[in-house]
Write an enzyme that holds these catalytic residues in place. Sequence first.
Site, PDB file in Angstrom:
ATOM      1  CB  SER A 159     -30.379 -25.491  -8.486  1.00  6.00           C
ATOM      2  OG  SER A 159     -31.232 -24.680  -7.743  1.00  6.00           O
TER       3      SER A 159
ATOM      4  CE  LYS B  51     -31.611 -21.197 -10.270  1.00  6.23           C
ATOM      5  NZ  LYS B  51     -31.067 -22.546 -10.308  1.00  6.23           N
TER       6      LYS B  51
END
Length: 888
Positions: A784, A827
């Site tokens: 990511s 996140k």
Amino acid sequence: MAESVELPTRLGILPFRNKVLLPGAIIRIRCTSPSSVKLVEQELWQREEKGLIGILPVRDAADAATVDPVVSQGVGTDSGERSSRVQVGASDSHRLDGKNQQEVIHWHSRGVAARALHLSRGVEKPSGRVTYVVVLEGLCRFNVQELSTRGTYYTARISPLEMTKTEMEQVEQDPDFVSLSRQFKATATELISVLEQKQKTGGRTKVLLETVPVHKLADIFVASFEISFEEQLSMLDSVDLKVRLSKATELVDRHLQSIHVAEKITQKVEGQLSKSQKEFLLRQQMRAIKEELGDNDDDEDDVVGLERKMQSSGMPSNIWKHAQRELRRLKKMQPQQPGYTSSRVYLDLLADLPWQKASEEYELDLRAAKERLDSDHYGLTKVKQRIIEYLAVRKLKPDARGPVLCFVGPPGVGKTSLASSIAAALGRKFIRISLGGVKDEADIRGHRRTYIGSMPGRLIDGLKRVAVCNPVMLLDEIDKTGSDVRGDPASALLEVLDPEQNKTFNDHYLNVPFDLSKVIFVATANRVQPIPPPLLDRMEVIELPGYTPEEKLKIAMHHLIPRVLDQHGLNSEFLRIPEAMVKLVIQGYTREAGVRNLERNLAALSRAAAVRVAEQEQAVSLSKDVQSLASPLLENRLADGAELEMEVIPMGVNNHEISSTFKIASPLTVDEDMLEKVLGPPKFDDKEAAERVATPGVSVGLVWTAFGGEVQFVEATAMGGKGELHLTGQLGDVIKESAQIALTWVRARARDLNLSTAEAANLLEGRDVHIHFPAGAVPKDGPSAGVTLVTALVSLFSQRRVRADTAMTGEMTLRGLVLPVGGVKDKVLAAHRCGIKRVILPERNLKDLTEVPSAVLSGLEIILAKRMEDVLEQAFEGGCPWRQHSKL
Ligand code: ADP
């Protein structure tokens, strides 16, 4: 001793009662009677040359009557008679009437001449009587011819009995004598060696055998034994050498045999002692030790107690049979035997396990359960709802085989405390089994009993500790089990969690099936990915993503502060932590998804406050009221000269009133000063991102770790080189490949991005690129970071800074497409925590935003990106200025 002695014709006689002095023997006597003192004085003490005296055995009257009825002639009737004479026969015992008619002395007719080796004279106090101590050595035999008295002691006319030299020589030729003397010497040598062995002495006695004539040796040996008076007498009478030798041989041999027999007996006794006696002694010692320890029930009672415990443990019949077999084995063993303890420990476990014992499950009140969950935990509405559903199903169908709940989330979000709330709501006992770091299947299933130090697995051990068969068992950190050569704990856990199999869970140590079906299992994990799919398949994952600062504030105000204050013996009357200060702690001192650090910091504040309150309390207790009470009292007493007395608080006053006496005037309120003093300067602030991205080449990413979401900076720099890419920061293979892709993409688009001119098409011409992920000690991996890497590189080559308020996440393909990633909720929460205002996410992650609390979303600008260009457009201040020149 060896030399021949010239005997006088007359000798002073010292009678020896029931005792014989043989030639060669040495004796020490003490003379106290007037006659013997006189004898010694006249015959030995006053003589200038060495004097001799005769030792003549005397038999007791009673013995004489039985042994020797011959009555010898009286020596005289008057004790004062000076020279009364007596004739004595050669071999008879005779009677010498010394003082009066009644006292008849039975003299032996043969005696031994003796010389004094040592003489000492003493005076007895207070009587002033003179005494002598004489050391005498027997020299040779004599025959008494005539006995008379001289003053108070006797003298005898004697004739020698020992052979002359020529006679001796003749005898020595005699073969009988030779063989006799050889026999004697052999026996004597044997005796000496036996004695020397026993006493571990050197061979001094052996020298005697070589040097002394054998007929004298015979006397010396016999004199050293304890033999009867009769035997002594007959030895004395053995004038004939052959007779003497054979008698001596017989006596020495007898002595030797008696030593042998004594030895045999001691050995036998010692042998017996070493077996049964030793055991007995040890047992006695053990008993004494136990008594000393206050633990005096012995082994037998122990086994009986164990059997009783086993009977009452409610084992199923087949297991009871197995246990009894083992118990029988145990009973046959000695406690010292090697297998005893292990067998004992095993049976103890069998007896302690809750085969049937269960905590009584009361009728489940769903409303009460909900209230309990609400009062224990703030927020978590969905999680609580799911728990209530779970409980409702259990209420309707108690034996329902529902899935195992698995709480997944970062540390400190309340996974464990939710599980314990479930146990409380069900009224069951709670036990936590930590699986973190378990790599050995034996940790779950136990070791077989054949191994030394084998133990049951953690589950069976936990059940023994909790002592009921229906607890709520928390399998903590189920994602942290790993597998290696020692087997796969996950496969053992599969059996545990499978309702079909766990009825007969087989622990290797236990070796008999145990029914785990009544246990309610709840699991926790930080992440889902590491959980093996078959195991995951048996569980229902409930995610707890972490809290927003607002939620943390609520949790702190309503749950953590009251609990922490209580733990430190405080309450709100002593310490107040205002909301604003809690907010400061959340922002400046913690950056976690859960609330564990927050709780720790609050605890630190409470500790500091406890010290202050305790100090103040002391100061107050000595303050005015008490002092005003005490001082006049003291003065009065002192004036009277009486002793001091203690002030007694009346019985009616309760504790509350007492503590109110000492109550501090106003509660302590935490302020910024105190925060700094106790917790130190703030560890985090919102300016961090701005400072980090102040130079080109740094971008802000969002990553996901076991501790929840986190902000991760990516730094890139270029220097002279050969066009190589250097990567640091403990990166895994996936992230390394992402960096390669990112660099390739940037190089391929360098012209379009206005990063290089047509002439210098190669961006890396003459230079290397280095990319670093700070926090170098923490291993990182995952796809990511793709968009973040590209942004850092573009920033580096264009020498433009990225926006400090923008963080991003997303995987990128080689062609520049942005792919969705996991952990979006965490996140986004992390970005929110760190004061980020804009978050760039892959477009296909839009659906994940529904999980993010709206309070967080409302404070954030979420930008969805489909291609890399969209990301770059948003990442730089004023968009992507080179776009107009390119056809991206
Ligand atoms: P985990 O098991 O997830 O690591 P814990 O269950 O040990 O975390 O929780 C840590 C602490 O935080 C506990 O004292 C717990 O009571 C508290 N806590 C966590 N979440 C909440 C919440 N929502 N409401 C109240 N207290 C909470």
